[in-house]
Motif scaffolding. Structure first.
Motif, PDB file in Angstrom:
ATOM      1  N   THR A  82       0.926  -1.191   0.063  1.00 28.55           N
ATOM      2  CA  THR A  82       0.017  -0.013   0.090  1.00 28.55           C
ATOM      3  C   THR A  82       0.771   1.335  -0.113  1.00 28.55           C
ATOM      4  O   THR A  82       0.499   2.286  -0.534  1.00 28.55           O
ATOM      5  N   ALA A  86      -1.434   5.282   2.952  1.00 26.22           N
ATOM      6  CA  ALA A  86      -2.558   5.024   3.633  1.00 26.22           C
ATOM      7  C   ALA A  86      -3.257   5.712   4.615  1.00 26.22           C
ATOM      8  O   ALA A  86      -2.369   6.298   5.358  1.00 26.22           O
ATOM      9  N   ASP A  90      -7.560   3.056   6.776  1.00 23.70           N
ATOM     10  CA  ASP A  90      -7.138   2.134   6.095  1.00 23.70           C
ATOM     11  C   ASP A  90      -6.188   1.191   6.810  1.00 23.70           C
ATOM     12  O   ASP A  90      -6.402   0.126   6.881  1.00 23.70           O
ATOM     13  N   ARG A  93      -8.286  -0.760   9.366  1.00 27.32           N
ATOM     14  CA  ARG A  93      -9.002  -1.824   8.899  1.00 27.32           C
ATOM     15  C   ARG A  93      -8.017  -3.058   8.651  1.00 27.32           C
ATOM     16  O   ARG A  93      -8.155  -4.319   8.949  1.00 27.32           O
TER      17      ARG A  93
END
Length: 214
Positions: A82, A86, A90, A93
């Motif tokens: 990522t 992020a 994000d 989660r």
């Protein structure tokens, strides 16, 4: 973990990049023959995970090791893919999903192997991104922050003792001699689902963060 003063990158723009130093140490103590604590640090991904296992024989050691391996590997892989852009949502989660996966693995292992029945573990997960700390925890393992000579507990224990304190049933003085110190209300792998408490904290240069088991 110590947060060092930001450094600057050039290539047409200036950006503050917080730099971190990591160190870890664990000890089995004087009571148990094996060490049920486990800790893992990924300096590149800036992820640190600590777990304190529980269970008979070496089941606690197995649970904490499984939690550390699964959480650190999956988080490191996700952050690498990522990147550092992020959002807090994000990262939150991703942390929740990693813990859910670890919880299912430990829960299934405990129910498929009699030797590991009842095993579980506490968990503290720290993800550092720039000047932000995403802190997740389950159970009574803790995270502290030392800033300007003031030590502050950032996590709140998931324990019967903490619930009694919060409800006013006992005083802080009474809690120091309570017989309920080791009764936690939340742990990884004990039930088929578990809730990770996640909070975001701003990091300042010079901060020192300490994760520890009981």
């Amino acid at each position: 973990f110590r947060a060092l003063p930001p450094r600057h990158s050039c290539r047409g723009f200036t950006r503050n990049l917080m730099k971190y130093e990591f160190s870890a140490r664990t000890d089995r103590g004087r009571v148990r023959a094996n060490n049920e604590d486990a800790v893992s640090v990924d300096r590149q991904a800036q992820v640190a995970v600590l777990a304190d296992g529980m269970g008979g024989y070496n089941a606690g050691e197995v649970a904490s090791s499984m939690a550390i391996a699964l959480d650190n590997y999956e988080l490191e892989r996700w952050l690498t893919e990522t990147g550092r852009n992020a959002t807090s949502r994000d990262v939150r989660r991703a942390m929740e999903i990693c813990v859910e996966n670890a919880n299912h693995s430990i829960f299934n292992a405990a129910h498929s192997n009699r030797q590991y029945a009842g095993m579980g573990t506490t968990l503290v997960v720290c993800v550092f991104q720039e000047a932000r700390l995403m802190l997740g925890h389950i159970g009574d393992s803790r995270c502290y922050r030392l800033r300007a000579n003031e030590l502050v507990q950032l996590s709140t224990d998931h324990s019967l003792l903490q619930e009694q304190l919060d409800s006013g049933l006992i005083t802080p003085e009474e809690s120091r001699v309570s017989l309920n110190k080791n009764l936690i209300t939340r742990a990884v792998g004990v039930e088929d689902t578990v809730l990770l408490e996640v909070n975001e904290h701003k990091v300042l240069a010079g901060d020192i963060y300490m994760m520890c088991s009981d």
